[in-house]
Design an enzyme around this catalytic site. Structure first.
Site: not given
Ligand SMILES: [Zn+2]
Length: 371
Positions: A142, A172-173, A192, A194, A255
């Site tokens: 993180t 945390s993902e 993951h 953005h 998101h």
């Molecule tokens: Zn994200």
């Protein structure tokens, strides 16, 4: 197939005190390293443990090398024997610092650097995971910029997100990634991020149209949409896992994007694919001439090709008529409010109330004078 070891892997093996596996194939630089260690060890108290025989190859990629020398596609997928997960603290530490896992950590750092260089992550955004056992996965920590990670920053967890090794706290993902991996065994790695063009679709009410670019249909398949849930929550993991089971690229509403693949580069490629696709669709739509779609018969060919490559697609059994994409994507589509609670009746504005009162009074006064 013989195991091919690079200099880095040999270094990792030797520094862990393990012998170089019998029959391993060494790259020239790996052989030089072994020779140098042997020379350094001559006369010294510790000797380099090399289990003979090892073979040197002219040049070898980190991935598998065909025994016949025939052309091939490198395979970076991490494979393990079911039922052999490291369990005790010692086993976990040995596994976490083993040569193959160190190589995967470096690959995660490489993919992180690519994400950051492409502007797919900002600040500490994004995360990466690789499944390395029945109930084991590597993940990024993180609060770290994905562009500057080191292998030593990586974490090992079980698929419930419990941290087993690593000096930094896991992302945390991670549980969101594992929600896909638990449902879909082919998902060996998740990325993951953005990416701005795809995320623009994620915050709009426009669907990503299909039947525009053949490569997108083959490599992305049908893009899934996971409804918005608070990032890092069990509800978010549940929703993304539900959608991700048969969609390799999932748009996470409000998101970003999560993609999965057989290895971490495969998952990363899908991130590039979806953002490039969304960018192109955005430009094309801005031309104002409408989008030219190929027909459902052609789309069916591409879905068949995707299946041949072993990639899932929820459209596989759909009829041509069901494959017609009627999503209307144009710039300036009307934004809709999603499932928000109905607003309470608007409270009267005090200023307007006072003004209306004054006007009424004045009208009544003038009417009174007119009598
Ligand atoms: Zn994200």
């Amino acid at each position: 197939m013989p195991q091919v070891l690079t200099a880095r892997e040999v270094e990792a093996i030797l520094s862990s005190g393990q012998p170089i596996p019998t029959g391993a194939v060494l790259t020239p630089s790996a052989r030089d390293l072994v020779d140098a260690k042997k020379r350094a060890a001559t006369g010294a108290k510790t000797a380099v443990v090399v289990a003979a025989p090892v073979t040197v190859v002219a040049s070898a990629p980190a991935a598998a090398v065909p025994a016949t020398g025939a052309p091939s596609i490198p395979d970076y997928e991490y494979k393990w024997t079911p039922g052999t997960d490291a369990k005790t603290p010692d086993e976990i530490q040995r596994f976490f610092h083993s040569a193959p896992i160190e190589e995967l950590k470096r690959r995660i750092c490489d993919m992180g650097r690519r994400l950051w260089l492409k502007d797919y992550t900002d600040g500490n955004g994004g995360n990466i995971t690789i499944r390395v056992g029945d109930n084991l996965a590597l993940c990024t920590p993180t609060l770290i910029c994905k562009g500057f990670m080191q292998p030593a920053d990586m974490c090992l967890t079980d698929l419930d997100g419990n941290q087993l090794a690593g000096t930094r706290v896991r992302t945390s993902e991670a549980k969101t990634h594992y929600a896909i991996m638990k449902r879909q065994p082919a998902a060996k790695a998740c990325v993951h991020a953005h990416p701005p063009h795809a995320t623009a679709f994620a915050i709009s009410n426009a669907s990503i149209p299909s039947s525009l670019i053949p490569e997108a249909e083959v490599f992305l398949g049908k893009i899934g949409v996971a409804k918005y849930e608070t990032p890092g929550t069990p509800a978010n993991a549940e929703e993304v896992g539900r959608v991700g089971v048969d969609h390799q690229a999932v748009l996470m509403q409000n998101h970003g994007v999560i993609c999965w693949g057989k290895d971490v580069e495969d998952a990363y490629w899908k991130m590039e694919n979806i953002d490039a696709y969304c960018r192109t669709v955005g430009f094309a739509a801005s031309l104002g001439t409408g989008l030219h779609r190929f027909g459902p018969d052609k789309l069916k060919d591409l879905i068949a090709l995707r299946q041949k490559l072993g990639m899932p697609d929820p459209r596989a059994n759909m009829k041509e008529a069901e494959l017609i994409d009627t999503a209307d994507f144009r710039p300036g589509v009307i934004c809709q409010q999603s499932a928000a609670p109905a607003p309470a009746e608007t409270a009267p504005d005090a200023t307007v109330e006072a003004l209306v009162g004054k006007i009424t009074e004045e009208i009544l006064r003038q009417l009174g004078q007119a009598k």
